[in-house]
Design a protein around this motif. Structure first.
Motif, PDB file in Angstrom:
ATOM      1  N   LYS A  95      45.099  30.049  53.832  1.00  0.00           N
ATOM      2  CA  LYS A  95      46.495  30.458  54.016  1.00  0.00           C
ATOM      3  C   LYS A  95      47.474  29.389  53.532  1.00  0.00           C
ATOM      4  CE  LYS A  95      46.467  29.031  58.873  1.00  0.00           C
ATOM      5  NZ  LYS A  95      46.560  29.509  60.275  1.00  0.00           N
ATOM      6  N   GLN A  96      47.041  28.136  53.482  1.00  0.00           N
ATOM      7  CA  GLN A  96      47.897  27.051  53.000  1.00  0.00           C
ATOM      8  C   GLN A  96      47.684  26.743  51.521  1.00  0.00           C
ATOM      9  OE1 GLN A  96      47.853  23.551  55.601  1.00  0.00           O
ATOM     10  NE2 GLN A  96      47.122  24.833  57.277  1.00  0.00           N
ATOM     11  N   SER A  97      46.788  27.477  50.867  1.00  0.00           N
ATOM     12  CA  SER A  97      46.536  27.214  49.444  1.00  0.00           C
ATOM     13  C   SER A  97      47.687  27.754  48.593  1.00  0.00           C
ATOM     14  CB  SER A  97      45.216  27.859  49.011  1.00  0.00           C
ATOM     15  OG  SER A  97      45.289  29.267  49.114  1.00  0.00           O
ATOM     16  N   PRO A  98      47.899  27.189  47.418  1.00  0.00           N
ATOM     17  CA  PRO A  98      49.065  27.549  46.598  1.00  0.00           C
ATOM     18  C   PRO A  98      49.145  29.016  46.193  1.00  0.00           C
ATOM     19  CG  PRO A  98      48.052  25.512  45.810  1.00  0.00           C
ATOM     20  CD  PRO A  98      47.130  26.079  46.827  1.00  0.00           C
ATOM     21  N   TYR A 103      47.483  36.614  45.913  1.00  0.00           N
ATOM     22  CA  TYR A 103      46.277  37.433  45.731  1.00  0.00           C
ATOM     23  C   TYR A 103      45.811  38.148  46.999  1.00  0.00           C
ATOM     24  CZ  TYR A 103      45.693  34.680  41.423  1.00  0.00           C
ATOM     25  OH  TYR A 103      45.873  34.092  40.195  1.00  0.00           O
ATOM     26  N   ALA A 104      46.305  37.743  48.163  1.00  0.00           N
ATOM     27  CA  ALA A 104      45.720  38.158  49.441  1.00  0.00           C
ATOM     28  C   ALA A 104      45.645  39.672  49.631  1.00  0.00           C
ATOM     29  CB  ALA A 104      46.482  37.523  50.600  1.00  0.00           C
ATOM     30  N   ASP A 105      46.729  40.384  49.370  1.00  0.00           N
ATOM     31  CA  ASP A 105      46.742  41.826  49.645  1.00  0.00           C
ATOM     32  C   ASP A 105      45.664  42.564  48.852  1.00  0.00           C
ATOM     33  OD1 ASP A 105      48.773  41.536  51.449  1.00  0.00           O
ATOM     34  OD2 ASP A 105      50.372  42.211  50.106  1.00  0.00           O
ATOM     35  N   GLU A 106      45.596  42.303  47.560  1.00  0.00           N
ATOM     36  CA  GLU A 106      44.579  42.965  46.739  1.00  0.00           C
ATOM     37  C   GLU A 106      43.180  42.521  47.145  1.00  0.00           C
ATOM     38  OE1 GLU A 106      44.736  43.453  42.497  1.00  0.00           O
ATOM     39  OE2 GLU A 106      46.919  43.277  42.507  1.00  0.00           O
ATOM     40  N   PHE A 107      43.039  41.239  47.401  1.00  0.00           N
ATOM     41  CA  PHE A 107      41.734  40.700  47.792  1.00  0.00           C
ATOM     42  C   PHE A 107      41.233  41.363  49.066  1.00  0.00           C
ATOM     43  CE2 PHE A 107      39.301  37.385  50.145  1.00  0.00           C
ATOM     44  CZ  PHE A 107      38.230  37.270  49.270  1.00  0.00           C
ATOM     45  N   PHE A 108      42.065  41.435  50.075  1.00  0.00           N
ATOM     46  CA  PHE A 108      41.644  42.000  51.357  1.00  0.00           C
ATOM     47  C   PHE A 108      41.441  43.505  51.299  1.00  0.00           C
ATOM     48  CE2 PHE A 108      43.628  38.148  53.571  1.00  0.00           C
ATOM     49  CZ  PHE A 108      42.396  37.542  53.736  1.00  0.00           C
ATOM     50  N   SER A 109      42.006  44.148  50.293  1.00  0.00           N
ATOM     51  CA  SER A 109      41.800  45.600  50.169  1.00  0.00           C
ATOM     52  C   SER A 109      40.319  45.933  49.941  1.00  0.00           C
ATOM     53  CB  SER A 109      42.653  46.177  49.034  1.00  0.00           C
ATOM     54  OG  SER A 109      42.166  45.776  47.766  1.00  0.00           O
ATOM     55  N   PHE A 110      39.568  45.014  49.358  1.00  0.00           N
ATOM     56  CA  PHE A 110      38.138  45.249  49.150  1.00  0.00           C
ATOM     57  C   PHE A 110      37.392  45.326  50.487  1.00  0.00           C
ATOM     58  CE2 PHE A 110      39.397  43.520  45.049  1.00  0.00           C
ATOM     59  CZ  PHE A 110      38.726  44.346  44.167  1.00  0.00           C
ATOM     60  N   PHE A 111      37.920  44.623  51.480  1.00  0.00           N
ATOM     61  CA  PHE A 111      37.255  44.582  52.778  1.00  0.00           C
ATOM     62  C   PHE A 111      37.607  45.783  53.656  1.00  0.00           C
ATOM     63  CE2 PHE A 111      37.266  40.386  51.047  1.00  0.00           C
ATOM     64  CZ  PHE A 111      36.043  39.852  51.405  1.00  0.00           C
ATOM     65  N   THR A 112      38.551  46.569  53.220  1.00  0.00           N
ATOM     66  CA  THR A 112      38.904  47.790  53.950  1.00  0.00           C
ATOM     67  C   THR A 112      38.554  49.038  53.141  1.00  0.00           C
ATOM     68  OG1 THR A 112      41.176  47.683  53.085  1.00  0.00           O
ATOM     69  CG2 THR A 112      40.769  46.667  55.226  1.00  0.00           C
ATOM     70  N   SER A 113      37.893  48.847  52.017  1.00  0.00           N
ATOM     71  CA  SER A 113      37.580  49.978  51.135  1.00  0.00           C
ATOM     72  C   SER A 113      36.476  50.862  51.694  1.00  0.00           C
ATOM     73  CB  SER A 113      37.157  49.466  49.751  1.00  0.00           C
ATOM     74  OG  SER A 113      35.905  48.795  49.827  1.00  0.00           O
ATOM     75  N   GLY A 114      35.646  50.293  52.569  1.00  0.00           N
ATOM     76  CA  GLY A 114      34.545  51.060  53.128  1.00  0.00           C
ATOM     77  C   GLY A 114      33.346  51.185  52.207  1.00  0.00           C
ATOM     78  N   VAL A 129      38.058  39.387  40.300  1.00  0.00           N
ATOM     79  CA  VAL A 129      38.305  37.950  40.156  1.00  0.00           C
ATOM     80  C   VAL A 129      38.450  37.572  38.685  1.00  0.00           C
ATOM     81  CG1 VAL A 129      37.308  35.655  40.434  1.00  0.00           C
ATOM     82  CG2 VAL A 129      37.219  37.279  42.328  1.00  0.00           C
ATOM     83  N   CYS A 130      37.554  38.084  37.844  1.00  0.00           N
ATOM     84  CA  CYS A 130      37.620  37.773  36.414  1.00  0.00           C
ATOM     85  C   CYS A 130      38.954  38.224  35.817  1.00  0.00           C
ATOM     86  CB  CYS A 130      36.457  38.436  35.676  1.00  0.00           C
ATOM     87  SG  CYS A 130      34.842  37.689  36.004  1.00  0.00           S
ATOM     88  N   LYS A 131      39.432  39.366  36.257  1.00  0.00           N
ATOM     89  CA  LYS A 131      40.715  39.873  35.770  1.00  0.00           C
ATOM     90  C   LYS A 131      41.860  38.959  36.198  1.00  0.00           C
ATOM     91  CE  LYS A 131      43.753  43.919  35.913  1.00  0.00           C
ATOM     92  NZ  LYS A 131      43.953  45.286  36.470  1.00  0.00           N
ATOM     93  N   GLN A 132      41.814  38.470  37.427  1.00  0.00           N
ATOM     94  CA  GLN A 132      42.895  37.614  37.938  1.00  0.00           C
ATOM     95  C   GLN A 132      42.991  36.299  37.173  1.00  0.00           C
ATOM     96  OE1 GLN A 132      44.755  39.470  39.980  1.00  0.00           O
ATOM     97  NE2 GLN A 132      42.993  40.846  39.737  1.00  0.00           N
ATOM     98  N   ILE A 133      41.863  35.771  36.757  1.00  0.00           N
ATOM     99  CA  ILE A 133      41.880  34.467  36.080  1.00  0.00           C
ATOM    100  C   ILE A 133      41.784  34.603  34.557  1.00  0.00           C
ATOM    101  CG2 ILE A 133      40.956  33.284  38.099  1.00  0.00           C
ATOM    102  CD1 ILE A 133      38.234  33.212  36.773  1.00  0.00           C
ATOM    103  N   ASP A 134      41.924  35.848  34.071  1.00  0.00           N
ATOM    104  CA  ASP A 134      41.879  36.111  32.621  1.00  0.00           C
ATOM    105  C   ASP A 134      40.574  35.660  31.985  1.00  0.00           C
ATOM    106  OD1 ASP A 134      44.418  37.311  32.475  1.00  0.00           O
ATOM    107  OD2 ASP A 134      45.400  35.357  32.330  1.00  0.00           O
ATOM    108  N   ASP A 193      37.441  30.217  46.386  1.00  0.00           N
ATOM    109  CA  ASP A 193      38.058  28.911  46.602  1.00  0.00           C
ATOM    110  C   ASP A 193      38.828  28.486  45.360  1.00  0.00           C
ATOM    111  OD1 ASP A 193      37.942  26.246  48.328  1.00  0.00           O
ATOM    112  OD2 ASP A 193      37.495  25.655  46.262  1.00  0.00           O
ATOM    113  N   LEU A 194      38.208  28.634  44.218  1.00  0.00           N
ATOM    114  CA  LEU A 194      38.843  28.280  42.951  1.00  0.00           C
ATOM    115  C   LEU A 194      40.066  29.150  42.697  1.00  0.00           C
ATOM    116  CD1 LEU A 194      38.710  26.629  40.312  1.00  0.00           C
ATOM    117  CD2 LEU A 194      37.178  28.380  39.396  1.00  0.00           C
ATOM    118  N   LEU A 195      39.969  30.437  42.965  1.00  0.00           N
ATOM    119  CA  LEU A 195      41.075  31.360  42.733  1.00  0.00           C
ATOM    120  C   LEU A 195      42.279  31.026  43.608  1.00  0.00           C
ATOM    121  CD1 LEU A 195      42.151  34.050  41.478  1.00  0.00           C
ATOM    122  CD2 LEU A 195      41.162  35.201  43.474  1.00  0.00           C
TER     123      LEU A 195
END
Length: 212
Positions: A95-98, A103-114, A129-134, A193-195
């Motif tokens: 939560k303190q990372s830059p 990215y949080a909303d899209e990232f957490f959507s995977f955990f509610t996708s079922g 992830v690959c898309k986010q970092i090009d 972590d890297l993202l």
């Protein structure tokens, strides 16, 4: 012209940096989903950097009949409310990372996708992830299982190259981490972590990593 080997990798839940560094060097990569599921591997485990050091997060799976089950058939269990537990772990660690808020909303959507199938869940996260970092790599899944000696010319078998219980032989480029002042640099964490720590500059870290 020297052709880049085509890596064959095991499925992985938000894989470690050394795994993603292979993708960085490869225009095409294959993920093995026709192999037998193996416990205590990156198939259902990732490692993140927390205020108390490295922490493993494991996705529980449903019991299957017999001693073996294909990775593509492995189903995710809801035991232990793991989706909430992992969400809270990522929130606490990053939560303190830059770049976490970006990215949080899209990232957490995977955990509610079922999503119930582990291989699909892993692949969807990896593509995202690959898309986010090009990171431009054509990631495909296998249609059948091939032994190492049966692989097409130009392929390299990395299905068992990375394991959470084995130390990596690589030298890692030390990028910014939230708790680095407290814990020192923790190498080979999950790509998450890297993202969250480096955002768009994650690709530069992978470039530096690939030169080591």
């Amino acid at each position: 012209m020297i052709q880049t080997p085509i890596p064959l990798l095991s499925s992985a839940y938000l894989p470690p940096v050394e795994y993603v560094a292979v993708l960085f060097r490869s225009p095409v990569a294959y993920i093995e989903v026709q192999d037998h599921y193996v416990k205590q591997t990156y198939r259902n485990r990732c490692v993140i950097a927390t205020d108390s050091g490295a922490q493993a997060l494991t996705i529980p799976i449903e019991k299957y009949e017999g001693n073996k089950c294909k990775m593509i058939d492995i189903e995710i269990s809801e035991h232990g409310n793991w989706r909430h537990v992992h969400r809270q772990a990522f929130l606490s660690a990053y939560k303190q990372s830059p770049f976490f808020e970006y990215y949080a909303d899209e990232f957490f959507s995977f955990f509610t996708s079922g999503e119930k199938h582990l291989a699909t869940f892993n692949m969807e996260l990896l593509h995202w992830v690959c898309k986010q970092i090009d990171l431009e790599v054509d990631i495909r899944t296998t249609d059948s299982y091939l032994k190492t000696e049966e692989l097409p010319t130009g392929w390299v078998d990395l299905r068992e190259a990375f394991h959470p219980k084995r130390s990596s032989a690589m030298s890692f480029y030390p990028y910014y981490q939230v708790f680095r002042d407290r814990c020192g640099f923790l190498p080979n964490m999950s790509v998450a972590d890297l993202l969250f720590c480096m955002g768009p500059e994650a690709l530069l870290v992978l470039r530096e990593q690939s030169l080591r």
